[in-house]
Design a protein around this motif. Structure first.
Motif, mmCIF file in Angstrom:
data_model
loop_
_atom_site.group_PDB
_atom_site.id
_atom_site.type_symbol
_atom_site.label_atom_id
_atom_site.label_comp_id
_atom_site.label_asym_id
_atom_site.label_seq_id
_atom_site.Cartn_x
_atom_site.Cartn_y
_atom_site.Cartn_z
ATOM 1 N N GLU A 34 -12.702 -6.871 57.312
ATOM 2 C CA GLU A 34 -14.015 -6.902 56.652
ATOM 3 C C GLU A 34 -14.011 -6.000 55.420
ATOM 4 N N LEU A 35 -13.397 -4.835 55.561
ATOM 5 C CA LEU A 35 -13.327 -3.894 54.447
ATOM 6 C C LEU A 35 -12.579 -4.510 53.268
ATOM 7 N N LEU A 36 -11.441 -5.127 53.521
ATOM 8 C CA LEU A 36 -10.666 -5.762 52.449
ATOM 9 C C LEU A 36 -11.406 -6.952 51.845
ATOM 10 N N ASP A 37 -12.113 -7.720 52.684
ATOM 11 C CA ASP A 37 -12.925 -8.832 52.171
ATOM 12 C C ASP A 37 -14.020 -8.315 51.244
ATOM 13 N N ARG A 38 -14.660 -7.224 51.645
ATOM 14 C CA ARG A 38 -15.712 -6.627 50.810
ATOM 15 C C ARG A 38 -15.156 -6.162 49.478
ATOM 16 N N LEU A 39 -14.014 -5.496 49.511
ATOM 17 C CA LEU A 39 -13.386 -5.022 48.280
ATOM 18 C C LEU A 39 -13.084 -6.204 47.363
ATOM 19 N N HIS A 40 -12.518 -7.265 47.924
ATOM 20 C CA HIS A 40 -12.207 -8.464 47.141
ATOM 21 C C HIS A 40 -13.485 -9.044 46.516
ATOM 22 N N GLU A 41 -14.566 -9.139 47.287
ATOM 23 C CA GLU A 41 -15.824 -9.682 46.774
ATOM 24 C C GLU A 41 -16.390 -8.810 45.653
#
Length: 147
Positions: free
Chosen positions: A36-43
């Protein structure tokens, strides 16, 4: 942007933990999963909330060179030249300033000679003579902008 996004941005400004799995450590700190953290960073990067995420290297200690430079760009050519500079691998970033020298950029190269060659290439590509402002002294400014 929700609370997790804000906490993530604030935490990333303090650096990543120097461990084998830094995303797991950050996720535990922030109360979410590493995916989730990496997805948020990507977004945040895709949406343009963050424009850059990556390491900062001390080129001097690695044997490289960098300089701050500027161009006096006619307004009608500003966007075209900004794109041209943005496509050069030696240009770390460029930005607009309200001044005669209205486009500022940082060059990062393998050597002082490569800096000179790159500035000449930029002059040939743009028809504009760059102002070279090499550093005279190093200062470390730890910036933190809470979101």
């Amino acid at each position: 942007m929700d609370d997790l996004d804000r906490r993530l941005i604030n935490r990333l400004q303090l650096g990543l933990p120097l461990v084998r799995q830094p995303w797991q450590v950050l996720a535990a700190e922030l109360g979410c999963s590493s995916s989730e953290l990496l997805d948020r960073l990507h977004e945040l990067l895709v949406d343009g909330v963050l424009t850059r995420f990556g390491p900062m290297f001390d080129l001097d200690r690695l044997g490289g060179a960098f300089t701050l430079a500027a161009l006096a760009v006619p307004e009608a050519r500003f966007e075209t030249i900004a794109e041209l500079l943005g496509d050069l691998p030696e240009v770390a970033h460029n930005y607009r300033r309200e001044h005669t020298w209205n486009m500022w950029f940082v060059l990062a190269c393998a050597s002082e000679q490569a800096i000179s060659e790159t500035l000449l290439r930029i002059e040939r590509l743009t028809g504009l003579v760059p102002l070279n402002l090499p550093k005279e002294e190093t200062y470390h400014v730890g910036l933190y902008f809470p979101v």
